[in-house]
Scaffold this motif. Structure first.
Motif, PDB file in Angstrom:
ATOM      1  N   THR A  61       0.828  -1.204   0.000  1.00  0.00           N
ATOM      2  CA  THR A  61       0.000   0.000   0.000  1.00  0.00           C
ATOM      3  C   THR A  61       0.861   1.252   0.000  1.00  0.00           C
ATOM      4  O   THR A  61       0.584   2.221  -0.729  1.00  0.00           O
ATOM      5  CB  THR A  61      -0.942  -0.005   1.216  1.00  0.00           C
ATOM      6  OG1 THR A  61      -1.725  -1.198   1.210  1.00  0.00           O
ATOM      7  CG2 THR A  61      -1.855   1.199   1.209  1.00  0.00           C
ATOM      8  N   GLU A  70      -2.469   2.864  -8.992  1.00  0.00           N
ATOM      9  CA  GLU A  70      -3.506   1.916  -8.612  1.00  0.00           C
ATOM     10  C   GLU A  70      -2.944   0.504  -8.741  1.00  0.00           C
ATOM     11  O   GLU A  70      -2.008   0.261  -9.516  1.00  0.00           O
ATOM     12  CB  GLU A  70      -4.740   2.071  -9.514  1.00  0.00           C
ATOM     13  CG  GLU A  70      -5.406   3.425  -9.434  1.00  0.00           C
ATOM     14  CD  GLU A  70      -6.027   3.702  -8.074  1.00  0.00           C
ATOM     15  OE1 GLU A  70      -6.452   2.719  -7.425  1.00  0.00           O
ATOM     16  OE2 GLU A  70      -6.093   4.878  -7.675  1.00  0.00           O
ATOM     17  N   SER A  72      -4.123  -1.917 -10.249  1.00  0.00           N
ATOM     18  CA  SER A  72      -4.292  -2.401 -11.621  1.00  0.00           C
ATOM     19  C   SER A  72      -3.163  -1.946 -12.539  1.00  0.00           C
ATOM     20  O   SER A  72      -2.982  -2.508 -13.629  1.00  0.00           O
ATOM     21  CB  SER A  72      -5.631  -1.917 -12.184  1.00  0.00           C
ATOM     22  OG  SER A  72      -5.703  -0.492 -12.151  1.00  0.00           O
ATOM     23  N   GLU A  73      -2.401  -0.937 -12.124  1.00  0.00           N
ATOM     24  CA  GLU A  73      -1.318  -0.422 -12.965  1.00  0.00           C
ATOM     25  C   GLU A  73      -0.011  -1.190 -12.782  1.00  0.00           C
ATOM     26  O   GLU A  73       0.961  -0.916 -13.492  1.00  0.00           O
ATOM     27  CB  GLU A  73      -1.094   1.060 -12.659  1.00  0.00           C
ATOM     28  CG  GLU A  73      -2.278   1.944 -13.007  1.00  0.00           C
ATOM     29  CD  GLU A  73      -2.039   3.399 -12.683  1.00  0.00           C
ATOM     30  OE1 GLU A  73      -1.459   4.115 -13.530  1.00  0.00           O
ATOM     31  OE2 GLU A  73      -2.413   3.818 -11.567  1.00  0.00           O
ATOM     32  N   PHE A 118      -7.693  -4.856  -1.422  1.00  0.00           N
ATOM     33  CA  PHE A 118      -7.982  -4.011  -2.577  1.00  0.00           C
ATOM     34  C   PHE A 118      -9.239  -4.424  -3.344  1.00  0.00           C
ATOM     35  O   PHE A 118      -9.658  -3.707  -4.256  1.00  0.00           O
ATOM     36  CB  PHE A 118      -6.798  -4.029  -3.550  1.00  0.00           C
ATOM     37  CG  PHE A 118      -5.516  -3.527  -2.959  1.00  0.00           C
ATOM     38  CD1 PHE A 118      -5.279  -2.169  -2.820  1.00  0.00           C
ATOM     39  CD2 PHE A 118      -4.531  -4.419  -2.538  1.00  0.00           C
ATOM     40  CE1 PHE A 118      -4.097  -1.700  -2.284  1.00  0.00           C
ATOM     41  CE2 PHE A 118      -3.333  -3.959  -1.997  1.00  0.00           C
ATOM     42  CZ  PHE A 118      -3.120  -2.594  -1.865  1.00  0.00           C
TER      43      PHE A 118
END
Length: 655
Positions: A61, A70, A72-73, A118
């Motif tokens: 985090t 994010e 997802s990146e 997440f």
């Protein structure tokens, strides 16, 4: 490409149900962007559990927050063990602990942590890398070498304990390995435990060794650890156990140290050096390499590292500053980046890759939450004031910039003191670190003065990360008594102005006052906690130790007086890893990850069970006490806070 390297276990600090195997320790997350490290932090710095076996969810985090990314990146997540190995180990573990339920593969367990935090699955982006290959990558790719021998040595990593690699622009090619039975790390740990210490206390054995006579028992240790042809050796654990028991009974923790204990430590250190040098000599001869890079927990033995420099087997030496398992997060990410043809590193990685403290008005607002306990000022000449107080014999906490990645505080999360009087070593050991008096402290030295004060071997290396022990030059040992070990050695840190301008300027200001270009530098923590990371961590350590003052950023901080009485303005709570148990005859606090359990009074238990409803001084359970009882409870709570078994909250959580 964004790659995040991961190390660490599968546990959660707040979940009692899962206690997975001990070898999942020293968790970390490292973020690489286009092959270059931009952020790295150990999980223990954030969850405040030493050698954390928890999954590094807070480190993940923090890395995402730092890079403003994010989940997802992130293209890939690289984990520091082979998947097949972990699934086999977990299958056995589930069989031994049926209360954990049906066996689950490691990929599923890791993915569950991401989904819980997440709400996303990362299963298809998970990659698993061989453990020693992670260590090797962490050592070679940041070394700056075009080609080198790479030595990985630890307790155990999958099925091996030592691996030797031939490394060049094409990558890492394994030359040889040793199984876990001949582990140099487990050999050293066995002696450590016989002398009354525990796993992760091996540095205490290293610190004790110079007080002993290695020659007294060396011939007996040689029989247990035999050197063989072709750079091999054999450790007989059975013979070692019998030898240790013959020399003296196992020492209980806290029992007095005898000369026999000291001589055993000295012989063990000499034996470790003998084994490792035997391996290095053989493979240097076989490969002709003039450079070597080292990683693995054994590479934190800075006495051996200094010996390797003096032997001049290689022209260049690099020791990974985060040589332990946390460094595998870096190695896993670097290895995967190379597989995807990311640009190789152009230079060595600096250690200041962790979380940053606030600055200016944001920092002042954070400090203001502690106004009941401390005073805060902003001296115009902060460095001059700090240096003068150090020269006058005071000790300081020093917190600046981004935290260090690795086990050493190198001037961003440090305790500082005058290096001259030996009494300062004793003072810091006694009232701050609360540790054994025989353990030495490191000198932080201005780069230009290093060779004037210390006998620096001809072998080329960097001394910026406290990874080598060298000899103090004749005539300077007495002048630098607080940072010179009993054998005249020192674990030096060279402070380079271009890399650390503020810390360099502080030492230089001290030099102008005293003529000594050195400060005593040790990690900012007490004996039960990891190195401080945040402002709140630093204040908690400052308030519960004998430090004289604290510098965070541009602010100088001092205690208001009766800290325990001021705690009535705070709320008390339990950290996630501490549980309050009701016994037949009272109450106790139990640490989920340490063998720590402490009895507490009924009133302390009532306060801890009350949550965050109101400040201690306004709790009905507290205000109903007689005056003498309330003082006793405050003293009890302060002691529990000092041991990091409870936390105190102000406007937001602060331990």
């Amino acid at each position: 490409m964004q790659i995040m390297g991961l190390a660490g276990g599968l546990n959660s600090p707040s979940d009692n149900r899962f206690q997975f195997p001990w070898f999942f320790h020293d968790g970390a997350a490292v973020l690489l962007t286009d092959g270059q490290p931009g952020f790295a932090v150990e999980e223990e710095r954030l969850n405040r559990i030493k050698h954390s076996t928890c999954f590094p969810i807070q480190a993940i985090t923090a890395a995402l927050d730092h890079a403003d990314l994010e989940l997802s990146e992130i293209d890939y997540f690289a984990y520091y063990f082979a998947e097949s190995y972990l699934d086999a180990v977990l299958s056995v573990y589930y069989h031994q602990h049926p209360e954990l339920g049906p066996a689950r593969p490691v990929r599923e367990l890791i993915d569950a942590h991401f989904q819980a935090r997440f709400g996303q699955s990362v299963s298809t982006r998970l990659r698993f890398i061989n453990h020693h290959l992670c260590h090797a990558a962490s050592a070679f790719y940041p070394s700056g070498f075009d080609r080198a021998l790479v030595l990985v040595a630890d307790g155990m990593g999958e099925h091996v304990s030592m691996s030797i690699y031939d490394a060049d622009a094409q990558g890492l090619h394994k030359l040889s390995s040793f199984d876990t039975y001949d582990s140099p790390g487990l050999f050293y740990l066995a002696v450590t435990e016989h002398l009354g210490y525990a796993l992760f206390d091996e540095y205490k054995l290293m610190g004790l060794a110079p007080y002993g006579d290695a020659t007294r028992w060396q011939h007996l240790f040689d029989e247990c650890c035999q050197l063989l042809p072709d750079g091999r050796y054999r450790v007989s654990r059975k013979a070692l156990t019998a030898l240790l028991n013959r020399l003296c009974p196992p020492r209980s923790a806290g029992a007095p140290l005898t000369q026999c204990h000291r001589d055993i430590a000295a012989a063990a250190q000499a034996t470790l050096e003998r084994m490792l040098l035997h391996v290095c000599r053989h493979w240097q001869h076989e490969t002709g390499h003039q450079a070597i890079a080292l990683a693995g927990g054994v590479a934190h033995n800075c006495t051996f590292n200094g010996r390797l420099l003096r032997e001049r087997l290689f022209k260049q030496v690099y020791v990974q500053p985060a040589a332990h398992d946390a460094g595998c997060a870096l190695g896993a990410a670097l290895h995967l980046a190379r597989e995807h043809h990311e640009a190789p590193l152009q230079r060595r990685i600096g250690p200041f890759l962790g979380t940053a403290i606030e600055r200016g008005a944001d920092l002042r607002r954070q400090l203001a939450r502690w106004d009941a306990l401390v005073t805060v000022s902003q001296p115009a000449a902060l460095l001059q004031t700090t240096a003068e107080r150090l020269a006058a014999g005071q000790t300081a906490g020093w917190v600046q910039g981004r935290s260090e990645f690795g086990p050493r505080a190198l001037g961003h999360r440090s305790i500082l003191a005058d290096p001259r009087p030996a009494t300062h070593r004793d003072k810091v050991n006694r009232i701050v670190k609360q540790r054994e008096g025989f353990r030495p402290f490191a000198p932080a030295v201005l780069e230009g003065s290093l060779t004037d004060l210390y006998d620096i071997p001809a072998t080329a290396t960097s001394y910026e990360a406290m990874t080598y022990t060298v000899a103090t030059r004749s005539g300077h040992g007495e002048q630098l008594a607080a940072v010179t070990h009993t054998d005249g050695s020192a674990r030096v840190q060279s402070v380079v102005r271009a890399e650390q301008p503020l810390f360099w300027s502080l030492i230089d200001t001290f030099r102008q006052l005293t003529g000594v270009p050195v400060l005593l530098n040790t990690s900012f923590n007490n004996h039960v906690e990891p190195i401080v990371d945040s402002v709140d961590d630093a204040l908690a350590c400052f308030l519960t130790t004998g430090l004289d003052f604290l510098v965070i950023g541009e602010f100088l901080i001092e205690k208001r007086g009766d800290t325990s009485r001021a705690l009535t303005h705070c709320r008390v709570r339990l950290p996630p890893f501490i549980q309050l148990n009701t016994l037949n005859d009272g109450f106790e606090l139990r640490h989920r990850y340490r063998r720590t359990h402490v009895r507490v009074s009924a009133i302390a238990a009532a306060l801890l069970g009350a949550g965050h409803a109101q400040a201690i001084g306004k709790q009905p359970a507290f205000t109903q006490l007689a005056r003498d009882q309330s003082a006793a409870v405050l003293t009890e709570l302060f002691g529990l806070w000092s041991e990091r078994l409870i936390c105190f909250d102000h406007e937001s959580p602060a331990c």
